[in-house]
Enzyme design. Sequence first.
Site, PDB file in Angstrom:
ATOM      1  N   ASP A 208      -3.604   6.208  -1.471  1.00 35.04           N
ATOM      2  CA  ASP A 208      -3.372   4.959  -0.710  1.00 35.04           C
ATOM      3  C   ASP A 208      -4.062   4.191  -0.482  1.00 35.04           C
ATOM      4  O   ASP A 208      -4.997   4.185  -0.753  1.00 35.04           O
ATOM      5  CB  ASP A 208      -2.465   5.836   0.185  1.00 35.04           C
ATOM      6  CG  ASP A 208      -1.725   4.441   1.045  1.00 35.04           C
ATOM      7  OD1 ASP A 208      -0.514   4.140   1.389  1.00 35.04           O
ATOM      8  OD2 ASP A 208      -2.068   2.934   1.594  1.00 35.04           O
ATOM      9  N   ILE A 209      -3.448   2.594  -1.117  1.00 34.56           N
ATOM     10  CA  ILE A 209      -4.333   1.622  -1.291  1.00 34.56           C
ATOM     11  C   ILE A 209      -4.913   1.490   0.118  1.00 34.56           C
ATOM     12  O   ILE A 209      -4.122   0.778   0.830  1.00 34.56           O
ATOM     13  CB  ILE A 209      -4.097   0.498  -2.331  1.00 34.56           C
ATOM     14  CG1 ILE A 209      -3.499   0.690  -3.776  1.00 34.56           C
ATOM     15  CG2 ILE A 209      -4.917  -0.353  -2.166  1.00 34.56           C
ATOM     16  CD1 ILE A 209      -2.818   0.431  -4.465  1.00 34.56           C
ATOM     17  N   ASN A 216      -1.749  -8.531  -0.013  1.00 34.53           N
ATOM     18  CA  ASN A 216      -0.355  -9.644  -0.374  1.00 34.53           C
ATOM     19  C   ASN A 216      -0.390 -10.386   0.149  1.00 34.53           C
ATOM     20  O   ASN A 216       0.084 -11.961   0.400  1.00 34.53           O
ATOM     21  CB  ASN A 216       0.888  -8.153   0.245  1.00 34.53           C
ATOM     22  CG  ASN A 216       1.406  -7.930  -1.020  1.00 34.53           C
ATOM     23  OD1 ASN A 216       1.267  -8.172  -2.296  1.00 34.53           O
ATOM     24  ND2 ASN A 216       1.533  -6.706  -1.007  1.00 34.53           N
ATOM     25  N   HIS A 221       1.592 -11.649  -4.077  1.00 35.22           N
ATOM     26  CA  HIS A 221       2.364 -10.727  -4.589  1.00 35.22           C
ATOM     27  C   HIS A 221       2.148 -10.850  -5.887  1.00 35.22           C
ATOM     28  O   HIS A 221       2.058  -9.284  -5.891  1.00 35.22           O
ATOM     29  CB  HIS A 221       4.135 -10.625  -3.924  1.00 35.22           C
ATOM     30  CG  HIS A 221       3.999 -10.299  -2.764  1.00 35.22           C
ATOM     31  ND1 HIS A 221       4.519  -8.974  -1.768  1.00 35.22           N
ATOM     32  CD2 HIS A 221       4.578 -10.654  -1.509  1.00 35.22           C
ATOM     33  CE1 HIS A 221       4.404  -8.872  -0.935  1.00 35.22           C
ATOM     34  NE2 HIS A 221       5.107 -10.713  -0.183  1.00 35.22           N
ATOM     35  N   ASP A 225       1.175  -6.952  -6.760  1.00 37.70           N
ATOM     36  CA  ASP A 225       1.468  -6.316  -8.519  1.00 37.70           C
ATOM     37  C   ASP A 225      -0.499  -6.462  -9.412  1.00 37.70           C
ATOM     38  O   ASP A 225       0.020  -4.753 -10.134  1.00 37.70           O
ATOM     39  CB  ASP A 225       2.395  -7.541  -8.765  1.00 37.70           C
ATOM     40  CG  ASP A 225       3.379  -7.183  -7.819  1.00 37.70           C
ATOM     41  OD1 ASP A 225       3.526  -6.285  -6.623  1.00 37.70           O
ATOM     42  OD2 ASP A 225       4.672  -8.337  -8.651  1.00 37.70           O
ATOM     43  N   GLU A 251       2.529   0.841  -2.459  1.00 36.24           N
ATOM     44  CA  GLU A 251       0.898   0.812  -2.743  1.00 36.24           C
ATOM     45  C   GLU A 251       1.098   2.856  -2.634  1.00 36.24           C
ATOM     46  O   GLU A 251      -0.372   3.192  -2.537  1.00 36.24           O
ATOM     47  CB  GLU A 251       0.321   0.476  -1.898  1.00 36.24           C
ATOM     48  CG  GLU A 251       0.097   1.437  -0.431  1.00 36.24           C
ATOM     49  CD  GLU A 251       0.701  -0.220   0.667  1.00 36.24           C
ATOM     50  OE1 GLU A 251       0.724   0.065   1.933  1.00 36.24           O
ATOM     51  OE2 GLU A 251       1.581  -0.095   0.044  1.00 36.24           O
ATOM     52  N   ARG A 271     -13.946  10.817  -8.479  1.00 34.08           N
ATOM     53  CA  ARG A 271     -14.072   9.956  -9.202  1.00 34.08           C
ATOM     54  C   ARG A 271     -14.016   9.359  -9.885  1.00 34.08           C
ATOM     55  O   ARG A 271     -13.716   8.300 -10.044  1.00 34.08           O
ATOM     56  CB  ARG A 271     -14.837  11.133 -11.012  1.00 34.08           C
ATOM     57  CG  ARG A 271     -14.934  10.248 -11.796  1.00 34.08           C
ATOM     58  CD  ARG A 271     -15.111  11.392 -13.753  1.00 34.08           C
ATOM     59  NE  ARG A 271     -13.741  11.999 -13.593  1.00 34.08           N
ATOM     60  CZ  ARG A 271     -13.795  13.664 -13.380  1.00 34.08           C
ATOM     61  NH1 ARG A 271     -14.861  14.551 -13.469  1.00 34.08           N
ATOM     62  NH2 ARG A 271     -12.881  13.991 -14.175  1.00 34.08           N
TER      63      ARG A 271
END
Length: 347
Positions: A208-209, A216, A221, A225, A251, A271
């Site tokens: 998950d970001i 956003n 957006h 993206d 995300e 990594r």
Amino acid sequence: MKPILDNLVEMTGHRDHLRLEVSVLSTLQKLPAIKSVRALEVFQSHNEAYVRPRTWHDKGQMVTSDCEAPADPRRVPLSAYPALHECIGQRQPHALQTVRRGEHMLWMPVWLHDQVHACIEVTQSRPFSAHKLDVIQSVFLVYQNYQSLLDYSERDALTGLFNRKTFDEQFARRGGISSAAAAAAPTVEADGSQERDEPLRHWLAVVDIDHFKQVNDRFGHLYGDEVLILIANILRSSFRSHDRIFRFGGEEFVVLLRSTTLATAHKAFNRFRDAVQEYRFPQVGQVTVSLGFASTERGAPVEILGQADQALYYAKEHGRNRVCYYDDLVNAGHLHVKVAHDDVELF
């Protein structure tokens, strides 16, 4: 000609890459003078290209290998097939070679996304006539075009990664590749090292970001993206060609890391996390990711995905920009097992 047309009708009725591959090989096997047909997988390992047999005709039946590519003892360097090697390097549609008296071979690379992922190999007992080549290549082009259509339907439009629908379909269909087979494979890691005491397993990670909503909200957006596309590119470069990467939407991404040890899984996931942290995203700057992962050897698919998601949630709640392993969290008392099932393998 009618048997070929009948086979083409049957071939294009499939909605699955493997069944389509088996169908085209069966079609080609029925042509006169054909001795054998095979589908060869083409993949990279330690910066070298390899091929290995994936599907072939044997004693009247099609056989498909379920062996993981890096551990398959039948793999050989692509350079061992000089005509095919040159064909791919020069982007030619096919290569012909007389191997020995009575064996004439034809190779046709399968291109997807500007890369060769596989090759159809046809061997017959006499040289290929111009008419025979035309027939074979016509069948092959139908196959390759249909492969491209299937591939398009399986991928996320923005990132090009496999989509959630493909994840659900593949795992529902593959409720049975044995983790025991992975454990018995040679313990050779992605960096060439060996860890003799650790079994090889498959691992499922949810990525998950961090703070993506803020990206956003602050930058729009369009830049959001772009971050998703760049994260997808980092994912591709961080894992091996036979691992699988999915975009679940928004995300969130999922990585299936195949046939490796726990220690190397930790290294690979960290990594990737480091690569994201060190990347400078245009306009946005620094972005980080959190990741939770679990072994696939115990539990139903939905349960394993839930375990990785629990580990991800813990990572998000305890600082973000970190990798958490479900079993470590359970053993430390940070998480509790919510559901217990009999052992059902994901792969």
